[in-house]
Design a protein around this motif. Structure first.
Motif, PDB file in Angstrom:
ATOM      1  N   VAL A   1     -27.930   7.128  43.811  1.00 41.31           N
ATOM      2  CA  VAL A   1     -27.468   5.746  43.688  1.00 41.31           C
ATOM      3  C   VAL A   1     -27.387   5.332  42.222  1.00 41.31           C
ATOM      4  O   VAL A   1     -26.527   4.524  41.834  1.00 41.31           O
ATOM      5  N   ALA A   2     -28.249   5.906  41.367  1.00 38.72           N
ATOM      6  CA  ALA A   2     -28.188   5.600  39.937  1.00 38.72           C
ATOM      7  C   ALA A   2     -26.916   6.157  39.304  1.00 38.72           C
ATOM      8  O   ALA A   2     -26.254   5.490  38.507  1.00 38.72           O
ATOM      9  N   ILE A   3     -26.571   7.397  39.657  1.00 36.47           N
ATOM     10  CA  ILE A   3     -25.355   8.009  39.120  1.00 36.47           C
ATOM     11  C   ILE A   3     -24.129   7.238  39.586  1.00 36.47           C
ATOM     12  O   ILE A   3     -23.187   7.007  38.812  1.00 36.47           O
ATOM     13  N   MET A   4     -24.120   6.827  40.847  1.00 34.42           N
ATOM     14  CA  MET A   4     -23.003   6.023  41.339  1.00 34.42           C
ATOM     15  C   MET A   4     -22.935   4.683  40.618  1.00 34.42           C
ATOM     16  O   MET A   4     -21.847   4.149  40.358  1.00 34.42           O
ATOM     17  N   GLY A   5     -24.095   4.129  40.300  1.00 39.18           N
ATOM     18  CA  GLY A   5     -24.123   2.855  39.593  1.00 39.18           C
ATOM     19  C   GLY A   5     -23.456   2.924  38.232  1.00 39.18           C
ATOM     20  O   GLY A   5     -22.702   2.021  37.852  1.00 39.18           O
ATOM     21  N   VAL A   6     -23.710   4.005  37.483  1.00 43.73           N
ATOM     22  CA  VAL A   6     -23.118   4.118  36.155  1.00 43.73           C
ATOM     23  C   VAL A   6     -21.671   4.590  36.208  1.00 43.73           C
ATOM     24  O   VAL A   6     -20.963   4.565  35.200  1.00 43.73           O
ATOM     25  N   LYS A   7     -21.193   5.021  37.367  1.00 43.18           N
ATOM     26  CA  LYS A   7     -19.806   5.447  37.521  1.00 43.18           C
ATOM     27  C   LYS A   7     -18.915   4.359  38.128  1.00 43.18           C
ATOM     28  O   LYS A   7     -17.737   4.604  38.394  1.00 43.18           O
ATOM     29  N   LEU A   8     -19.477   3.189  38.342  1.00 38.79           N
ATOM     30  CA  LEU A   8     -18.708   2.126  38.979  1.00 38.79           C
ATOM     31  C   LEU A   8     -17.468   1.737  38.181  1.00 38.79           C
ATOM     32  O   LEU A   8     -16.459   1.321  38.750  1.00 38.79           O
ATOM     33  N   GLN A   9     -17.546   1.857  36.846  1.00 42.07           N
ATOM     34  CA  GLN A   9     -16.398   1.463  36.027  1.00 42.07           C
ATOM     35  C   GLN A   9     -15.266   2.485  36.091  1.00 42.07           C
ATOM     36  O   GLN A   9     -14.129   2.165  35.754  1.00 42.07           O
ATOM     37  N   GLU A  10     -15.569   3.729  36.507  1.00 39.51           N
ATOM     38  CA  GLU A  10     -14.528   4.738  36.609  1.00 39.51           C
ATOM     39  C   GLU A  10     -13.616   4.468  37.804  1.00 39.51           C
ATOM     40  O   GLU A  10     -12.398   4.441  37.676  1.00 39.51           O
TER      41      GLU A  10
ATOM     42  N   PRO B   1     -14.041   1.634  40.535  1.00 41.24           N
ATOM     43  CA  PRO B   1     -14.862   0.534  41.042  1.00 41.24           C
ATOM     44  C   PRO B   1     -14.873   0.411  42.563  1.00 41.24           C
ATOM     45  O   PRO B   1     -15.939   0.218  43.155  1.00 41.24           O
ATOM     46  N   ILE B   2     -13.726   0.535  43.211  1.00 36.55           N
ATOM     47  CA  ILE B   2     -13.664   0.328  44.661  1.00 36.55           C
ATOM     48  C   ILE B   2     -14.402   1.439  45.400  1.00 36.55           C
ATOM     49  O   ILE B   2     -15.257   1.195  46.262  1.00 36.55           O
ATOM     50  N   ILE B   3     -14.079   2.689  45.047  1.00 39.75           N
ATOM     51  CA  ILE B   3     -14.662   3.834  45.753  1.00 39.75           C
ATOM     52  C   ILE B   3     -16.169   3.898  45.551  1.00 39.75           C
ATOM     53  O   ILE B   3     -16.942   3.995  46.504  1.00 39.75           O
ATOM     54  N   PHE B   4     -16.596   3.832  44.270  1.00 43.06           N
ATOM     55  CA  PHE B   4     -18.019   3.971  43.997  1.00 43.06           C
ATOM     56  C   PHE B   4     -18.821   2.751  44.442  1.00 43.06           C
ATOM     57  O   PHE B   4     -20.006   2.874  44.760  1.00 43.06           O
ATOM     58  N   SER B   5     -18.197   1.583  44.466  1.00 42.64           N
ATOM     59  CA  SER B   5     -18.891   0.403  44.988  1.00 42.64           C
ATOM     60  C   SER B   5     -19.186   0.577  46.471  1.00 42.64           C
ATOM     61  O   SER B   5     -20.265   0.215  46.957  1.00 42.64           O
ATOM     62  N   PHE B   6     -18.214   1.145  47.194  1.00 42.15           N
ATOM     63  CA  PHE B   6     -18.398   1.387  48.626  1.00 42.15           C
ATOM     64  C   PHE B   6     -19.539   2.374  48.867  1.00 42.15           C
ATOM     65  O   PHE B   6     -20.453   2.115  49.646  1.00 42.15           O
ATOM     66  N   TYR B   7     -19.462   3.531  48.176  1.00 41.43           N
ATOM     67  CA  TYR B   7     -20.493   4.548  48.368  1.00 41.43           C
ATOM     68  C   TYR B   7     -21.854   4.079  47.860  1.00 41.43           C
ATOM     69  O   TYR B   7     -22.890   4.438  48.423  1.00 41.43           O
ATOM     70  N   PHE B   8     -21.831   3.285  46.791  1.00 35.66           N
ATOM     71  CA  PHE B   8     -23.087   2.735  46.279  1.00 35.66           C
ATOM     72  C   PHE B   8     -23.769   1.897  47.359  1.00 35.66           C
ATOM     73  O   PHE B   8     -24.975   2.017  47.598  1.00 35.66           O
ATOM     74  N   GLY B   9     -22.974   1.052  48.036  1.00 36.97           N
ATOM     75  CA  GLY B   9     -23.527   0.220  49.101  1.00 36.97           C
ATOM     76  C   GLY B   9     -24.058   1.038  50.268  1.00 36.97           C
ATOM     77  O   GLY B   9     -25.107   0.707  50.836  1.00 36.97           O
ATOM     78  N   VAL B  10     -23.338   2.116  50.608  1.00 35.84           N
ATOM     79  CA  VAL B  10     -23.770   2.967  51.722  1.00 35.84           C
ATOM     80  C   VAL B  10     -25.108   3.633  51.393  1.00 35.84           C
ATOM     81  O   VAL B  10     -26.051   3.608  52.203  1.00 35.84           O
ATOM     82  N   ILE B  11     -25.207   4.241  50.211  1.00 40.73           N
ATOM     83  CA  ILE B  11     -26.440   4.928  49.827  1.00 40.73           C
ATOM     84  C   ILE B  11     -27.590   3.944  49.670  1.00 40.73           C
ATOM     85  O   ILE B  11     -28.731   4.230  50.051  1.00 40.73           O
ATOM     86  N   LEU B  12     -27.286   2.757  49.119  1.00 34.08           N
ATOM     87  CA  LEU B  12     -28.327   1.742  48.972  1.00 34.08           C
ATOM     88  C   LEU B  12     -28.865   1.321  50.339  1.00 34.08           C
ATOM     89  O   LEU B  12     -30.078   1.161  50.526  1.00 34.08           O
TER      90      LEU B  12
END
Length: 217
Positions: free
Chosen positions: A146-155, A157-168
């Motif tokens: 979830v930390a790696i996804m957090g720092v990749k959100l700017q690359e 935003p839509i995809i990693f925000s979704f996966y970030f929420g799922v893992i969280l």
């Protein structure tokens, strides 16, 4: 896909559970804090009754993964074999997520992965829970993911925000305190709003990954 495969690293990942569970196992009847009998009872209750006995942390991820494994195997020779098998499965699950997060998603150098695993095993609390059935057994991997996804959100935003929420959500279903791992998302949002420079963002990435390890441990 072969470029993501490091056979030395895979050999180390395969060896760790064997050493901890087969060669030097913790006594399965050892009861202290977050005792394994609670998780075994929930696992078997889900397997038999389709629902857990109670909700510890709530540890739903651990209990349902364990119950699914019991369903696949069907029967065990003894309670000891059941406990050791579940330990092995969850440790491999934990290490697999770490490998995918750091090597495939973050493309970390091999020595960075080794360093993270060493720190994970040297840290007293994370080492104690590393091979015991409890809610903490997979938090190390979920935390780094979830930390790696957090720092990749700017690359992306839509995809990693979704996966970030799922893992969280999976992390919170494992242990309530995992909600603290929303910190990487807040750092990413703040850096985007304030238009922080690339140099400062690299520092924030380092702080985010460090925070994930400390909080998860």
């Amino acid at each position: 896909m072969s470029k993501y495969i490091d056979y030395q690293l895979l050999l180390a990942i395969i060896a760790i559970p064997i050493i901890l569970v087969v060669l030097f196992p913790s006594p399965y009847y050892h009861v202290w804090y977050d005792s394994e009998p609670d998780y075994i009872a929930n696992t078997l209750s889900i397997y038999i009754n389709n629902h857990p006995v109670d909700y510890i942390h709530p540890a739903l991820t651990i209990n349902y993964i364990s119950s699914f494994f019991v369903h696949l195997v069907g029967s065990f020779d003894s309670m000891e074999s059941l406990v050791k098998s579940l330990r092995m499965v969850l440790i491999y699950f934990n290490l697999l997520i770490i490998y995918l997060a750091m090597v495939v998603l973050n493309k970390s150098e091999k020595h960075h992965v080794y360093l993270f695993l060493i720190l994970l095993l040297l840290h007293p609390s994370s080492f104690y829970y590393f091979d015991l059935l409890n809610a903490n057994i997979i938090l190390g991997s979920l935390g780094i993911l979830v930390a790696i996804m957090g720092v990749k959100l700017q690359e992306k935003p839509i995809i990693f925000s979704f996966y970030f929420g799922v893992i969280l959500a999976i992390g919170v279903a494992t242990k309530y305190s995992f909600i603290l791992m929303s910190v990487p998302l807040l750092i990413s949002i703040i850096s985007g709003v304030l238009k922080i420079t690339e140099e400062r963002f690299q520092i924030s990435k380092f702080l985010t990954l460090s925070t994930s390890f400390i909080i998860t441990s």
